[in-house]
Each structure stands twice: as C-alpha cells, then as structure tokens.
Scaffold this active site. Structure first.
Site, PDB file in Angstrom:
ATOM      1  N   HIS A   1       0.801  -1.228   0.000  1.00 23.28           N
ATOM      2  CA  HIS A   1       0.000   0.000   0.000  1.00 23.28           C
ATOM      3  C   HIS A   1       0.831   1.275   0.000  1.00 23.28           C
ATOM      4  CE1 HIS A   1      -3.486  -2.285  -0.387  1.00 23.28           C
ATOM      5  NE2 HIS A   1      -3.310  -2.931   0.740  1.00 23.28           N
TER       6      HIS A   1
ATOM      7  N   ARG B   1      -1.597  -3.261 -10.020  1.00 19.47           N
ATOM      8  CA  ARG B   1      -2.287  -2.079  -9.493  1.00 19.47           C
ATOM      9  C   ARG B   1      -1.473  -1.347  -8.426  1.00 19.47           C
ATOM     10  NH1 ARG B   1      -7.161  -4.708  -6.004  1.00 19.47           N
ATOM     11  NH2 ARG B   1      -7.628  -5.679  -7.988  1.00 19.47           N
TER      12      ARG B   1
ATOM     13  N   GLU C   1       4.079 -12.677  -3.001  1.00 18.84           N
ATOM     14  CA  GLU C   1       2.696 -13.163  -3.030  1.00 18.84           C
ATOM     15  C   GLU C   1       2.224 -13.082  -4.469  1.00 18.84           C
ATOM     16  OE1 GLU C   1       0.724 -11.383   0.584  1.00 18.84           O
ATOM     17  OE2 GLU C   1      -0.854 -11.269  -0.921  1.00 18.84           O
TER      18      GLU C   1
ATOM     19  N   HIS D   1      -3.861 -11.218   6.991  1.00 24.51           N
ATOM     20  CA  HIS D   1      -4.974 -10.472   6.405  1.00 24.51           C
ATOM     21  C   HIS D   1      -5.830  -9.811   7.479  1.00 24.51           C
ATOM     22  CE1 HIS D   1      -7.654  -9.007   3.390  1.00 24.51           C
ATOM     23  NE2 HIS D   1      -6.783  -9.431   2.498  1.00 24.51           N
TER      24      HIS D   1
END
Ligand code: PXP
Length: 241
Positions: A10, A49, A70, A191
């Site tokens: 992020h 993305r 990942e 997560h």
C-alpha cells in the site's frame, strides 16, 4: 518467537494514485527492516495495481532479511518467481475486481495442479506457502500438495462485527493451526491484522509469521503527518515577502 513480515503493497498504492515516483516501496522496505521486520512481502498482481516488476526486482536486491512474493498461480508469475528467486512464494487467489484478497485458495480437487506448479519453485529451493481459510479439507489438501507453509486467512476474524462472531472465527483459526501442525505444515497468519486484534494470538504456539500490511501503512501515514506538514511549513516560512 513468531516473526513480523511486512507487506509494503500500500506504499505502492499511494504512489500509483498519482502514477508518481514516490512513495517508493523500496524505501518502505528498507525502513521496515530498520524497524525490526524480519521479512518483506509484496503482492505482484496481474494488473500491477500497486507493486510492479521494478519494485520486485529492486526489493529482491536490497532486502537484508527475506522477500516473500505473493502471487497467483499463473505461468507469468511462475516465470517471475523463478527469475527473481524470492525467499518464499505465497500463492493466493486473485480476482481483478476485488479490493483486496477476499479469501483463501480452493485447493480441493486441484492438488495435482498446485503440486506441478510448485515443483520448479521447490527445485530452486524457494519456500512455498498456500493462503487458505482455516478449513480442515483445505489444510489437508495443502499437506497433500507438499507446501511447506500455509498462511491461514485471518480476514473473516478481522472483519467480524460481533464478539460472538469474532470468537467463532478465532476458534476456527486455532483449530486450523492444530490440524496443520498435525500434518507437518508450518503456519503463518495474515490479512486484516491490526494493533488491536493481533492480541488474540498472544500465547498461541506454532505461529511462524504474521503477514501485515494495511494497518502498518495506515499507522505510518498518520504518525508521519505532523512531521511532514512541519517540514513544508518550515520551507514556506523561509520565503521572502
Ligand atoms: N496475506 C495475504 C495472503 C494477503 O493477500 C494480504 C493482503 O495483501 C495480507 C496478508 C496482508 O493483509 P493486510 O494488508 O490486511 O495486513
């Protein structure tokens, strides 16, 4: 002692919001290691993305700990993994429309496909992990595939709206850890883990790694805000009238 492995996706999300050069996940990985992270994770998505190929290449070259890649179980990603040789590959399901990984892999009935997919990866001595929900038949399938690790999806636990639901989800995860251990699998968790809900795992044995991204990046952006504004104010205050 379980390890913290930090996901820097992020940081790249913020960069990509402007298609800019900063913030750079390579820098974030460096600082995460200074802070004590024992590994760095990036999710190279098919649509790029957030993390892109350049990030993976540079982080692979610059991490002092371990890089976990990942990725979806596609031919393209397999080639990238073999070329990059991360410390570990973590296979995840991937849907283009999802905001984030929504659940674990469905391994049942696909054991042969995943076994074949992992063969060249294991042949390069790259560790493997399969991201799955804490369901006994998925854990059993992971063991049949011959992965070294599973990463149990903690998203349902993190998203639970009531104490009761949270308790149910936590129990599922704890049972999953026990089942996995019985089958000789090593267990990571990830997560939706944050500074509050992670406390539920205090004193739970056999958890190797916590894979955490969003809550750490969120906290970093807020804790750094005051200093970032101060730095800009300091520049503007030096301007001549
Ligand atoms: N583990 C897996 C398999 C993930 O897909 C993600 C999200 O990229 C994480 C861990 C980290 O989750 P979060 O960003 O919610 O901490």
């Amino acid at each position: 002692m379980p390890k913290l492995v930090v996901n820097v996706d992020h940081i790249a999300t913020i960069r990509q919001a402007r298609l800019a050069r900063v913030p750079d996940p390579v820098h974030a990985a460096f600082l995460a290691e200074l802070g004590g992270a024992e590994g760095i994770i990036v999710h190279l998505r098919e649509d790029r993305r957030h993390i892109n190929d350049r990030d993976v290449e540079l982080i692979r070259k610059t991490v002092q700990t371990n890089l976990h890649l990942e990725m979806a179980a596609t031919q393209e990603m397999q080639s990238i993994a073999l070329a990059t040789e991360p410390h570990m590959v973590c296979l995840v399901p991937e849907k283009r429309q999802e905001l984030t990984t929504e659940g674990g892999l469905n391994l049942v009935g696909q054991e042969e496909r995943f076994k074949e997919f992992l063969e060249p990866i294991h042949a390069r001595n790259i560790h493997s992990s399969l991201f799955i929900d804490a369901e006994p038949h998925q854990i059993q399938a992971a063991a049949e595939i011959g992965a070294e690790f599973i990463e149990i999806h903690t998203g349902h636990f993190a998203d639970a709206h009531t104490e009761n639901e949270r308790g149910v989800q936590l129990q599922r995860i704890l049972e999953g850890i026990t089942t996995a251990r019985g089958l000789g699998l090593k267990v990571n968790l990830g997560h939706g883990l944050n500074y509050t809900n992670i406390k539920a795992f205090d004193r739970i044995p056999d958890i190797r790694e916590y894979s955490i991204g969003h809550s750490i990046v969120a906290r970093a952006s807020i804790l750094g805000m005051e200093q970032a504004v101060r730095d800009m104010v300091d520049i503007i205050r030096t301007f001549a009238e």
